[in-house]
Write an enzyme that holds these catalytic residues in place. Structure first.
Site, PDB file in Angstrom:
ATOM      1  N   ASN A 210       0.844  -1.196   0.000  1.00  0.00           N
ATOM      2  CA  ASN A 210       0.000   0.000   0.000  1.00  0.00           C
ATOM      3  C   ASN A 210       0.880   1.247   0.000  1.00  0.00           C
ATOM      4  O   ASN A 210       2.113   1.134  -0.033  1.00  0.00           O
ATOM      5  CB  ASN A 210      -0.935  -0.033   1.217  1.00  0.00           C
ATOM      6  CG  ASN A 210      -0.158  -0.081   2.515  1.00  0.00           C
ATOM      7  OD1 ASN A 210       0.566   0.846   2.849  1.00  0.00           O
ATOM      8  ND2 ASN A 210      -0.279  -1.185   3.246  1.00  0.00           N
ATOM      9  N   LYS A 337     -13.112   1.586  15.141  1.00  0.00           N
ATOM     10  CA  LYS A 337     -11.867   0.789  15.217  1.00  0.00           C
ATOM     11  C   LYS A 337     -11.315   0.783  16.639  1.00  0.00           C
ATOM     12  O   LYS A 337     -10.797  -0.233  17.120  1.00  0.00           O
ATOM     13  CB  LYS A 337     -10.808   1.357  14.261  1.00  0.00           C
ATOM     14  CG  LYS A 337     -11.049   0.945  12.832  1.00  0.00           C
ATOM     15  CD  LYS A 337     -10.095   1.617  11.858  1.00  0.00           C
ATOM     16  CE  LYS A 337     -10.624   1.398  10.437  1.00  0.00           C
ATOM     17  NZ  LYS A 337      -9.855   2.075   9.421  1.00  0.00           N
ATOM     18  N   LYS A 341     -10.935  -2.749  18.549  1.00  0.00           N
ATOM     19  CA  LYS A 341      -9.603  -3.257  18.853  1.00  0.00           C
ATOM     20  C   LYS A 341      -9.205  -2.996  20.312  1.00  0.00           C
ATOM     21  O   LYS A 341      -8.071  -3.237  20.703  1.00  0.00           O
ATOM     22  CB  LYS A 341      -8.586  -2.631  17.888  1.00  0.00           C
ATOM     23  CG  LYS A 341      -8.943  -2.901  16.422  1.00  0.00           C
ATOM     24  CD  LYS A 341      -7.871  -2.472  15.448  1.00  0.00           C
ATOM     25  CE  LYS A 341      -8.407  -2.574  14.015  1.00  0.00           C
ATOM     26  NZ  LYS A 341      -7.339  -2.753  13.029  1.00  0.00           N
TER      27      LYS A 341
END
Ligand code: CTP
Length: 400
Positions: A210, A337, A341
């Site tokens: 990426n 997120k 997480k």
């Protein structure tokens, strides 16, 4: 505001061929907003003129312990007291020996004895001199006394030999100055920072990756080191040079990153995942180059392990900080997120903007914290953003 802005740095220049490199050091220090007062020894004056250093530093250059004018205006004691840092670059075997033995027979050695500021010595000399028992012992004793050294680089020396002795890179000398002068808000803490992209091999010549440059993660690691932390930087493949004075581990795939981060995180106080970890990897990686005809228009992918979610899932004391590079609904995605997480904070930025984010030297972020609060950080160089993020994280989670 950089660490060196507004600081008073007394730069001692002693008699070695590397004295010419002190010009670059003066310029770089001034670029960061430091006030540089040069003290040139008699031997140093054989290699470089006071006029050059005076022009670059925009301050009178001091050469003489008993100069009536400069002593009445700004004497050696006043110079020693005003200094936030005494940097000697290049430092010859002679000045190192004098400082070790308490000899104060010229302006620079007298300032070294009178100052309470940190002393940073950047030696430069012939390899044999540097390896000599006298210099080794002097370096050891001074290190025990709290003097900091930036070791010389190896390379071709002016005397024609090759080996250690060349004045360390200016960037390295300045970085140690920043380390010595930064607030020690992370002193005694161990931190792990991940950076860069990961590369997932399809075969020996092709891989999935990426656009992450690694710059934000490198800035987070560098700034943590300045703040006094023991830092492990785990980085995927980038074009960046390793930051000095911290441990750097190079990895390639998400799996390698997982293993390296998990091992380093075991006794860490904080883990910051700035890496753009691949979410998928090819189901298998061929040991030989795959021919065009063999691809059949598709590559099977399987998910990689989520490093942060794994660390967040285990019972832990350490602080966990994630990054979220988003193109839309930045806040919604970032908060989701953080929850998923089990993070303490997440640093969100909008990578759809060309002026910040991927490969840019600047960033503009909003940090969301697990207590529901958020903090905006306006567009600034990535190191300034890193500094603000660490200060906020320390304030909320790492005090004392
Ligand atoms: N991350 C991780 N392990 C992964 C993927 C991501 O630890 N396998 C970390 C990143 O380093 C970052 C945070 O999780 O700190 C968010 O990464 P991001 O790619 O934005 O989130 P994803 O969970 O992958 O969600 P999505 O790709 O759907 O946006």
């Amino acid at each position: 505001m950089t660490t060196l802005a507004g600081r008073e740095i007394v730069l001692g220049v002693t008699g070695g061929i590397a004295a010419y490199k002190s010009c670059e050091i003066v310029r770089e220090l001034r670029k960061e907003g430091a006030n540089v007062v040069v003290v040139l020894t008699a031997a140093g004056g054989h290699f470089i003129t006071p006029l050059t250093l005076q022009t670059l530093s925009k301050n009178p250059v001091h050469t003489d312990l008993f100069n009536l004018i400069s002593e009445s205006e700004i004497g050696h004691i006043s110079l020693a007291q005003r200094a936030n840092l005494l940097l000697v670059a290049p430092a010859t075997a002679n000045i190192i020996g004098k400082i070790r033995n308490g000899i104060a027979d010229d302006l620079l050695s007298t300032i070294a004895m009178a100052t309470t500021a940190p002393i940073l010595l950047a030696p430069a000399m012939n390899s044999q001199m540097y390896a000599s028992p006298a210099v080794r012992e002097n370096v050891e004793v001074l290190s025990e006394r709290g003097v900091t050294f930036v070791d010389p680089d190896e390379g071709e020396l002016a005397c024609g030999t090759t080996g250690p002795g060349r004045l360390a890179d200016t960037g390295k000398i300045l970085e140690m100055a920043r380390i010595l002068l930064a607030d020690k808000i992370l002193e005694g803490k161990k931190v792990v920072v991940s950076a860069g992209p990961t590369a997932e091999d399809i075969d020996p010549v092709r891989y999935l990756t990426n656009r992450a440059s690694g710059k934000m993660g490198f800035a987070m690691a560098t700034v943590a080191r300045r703040f006094g932390a023991e830092v492990t930087l785990v980085t995927g493949p980038t074009r960046l040079a390793d930051p000095p004075f911290l441990k750097v581990e190079h990895v390639r795939s998400a799996k390698e990153m997982m293993n390296a981060v998990a091992a380093a995180a075991e006794n860490a106080d904080a883990v910051v995942m700035a890496a753009a970890v691949a979410d998928f990897r090819p189901a298998s990686s061929s040991p030989r180059k795959i021919r065009k005809g063999e691809i059949e228009g598709k590559i099977d992918l399987v998910p990689t392990d989520d490093i942060l979610a794994t660390l967040g899932g285990s019972k832990r004391e350490r602080v966990l900080v994630g990054f979220a590079a988003e193109t839309n609904d930045v806040e919604g995605n970032a908060r989701e997120k953080m929850r998923r997480k089990n993070l303490d904070a997440i640093v969100a930025n909008d990578v759809s903007r060309a002026d910040i984010g991927f490969d840019s030297d600047s960033n503009e972020v909003r940090v969301y914290f697990s207590d529901g609060t958020a903090l905006d950080m306006v567009k600034a160089p990535k190191e300034a953003i890193a500094s603000a993020v660490w200060r906020a994280v320390c304030h909320k989670f790492i005090k004392g």
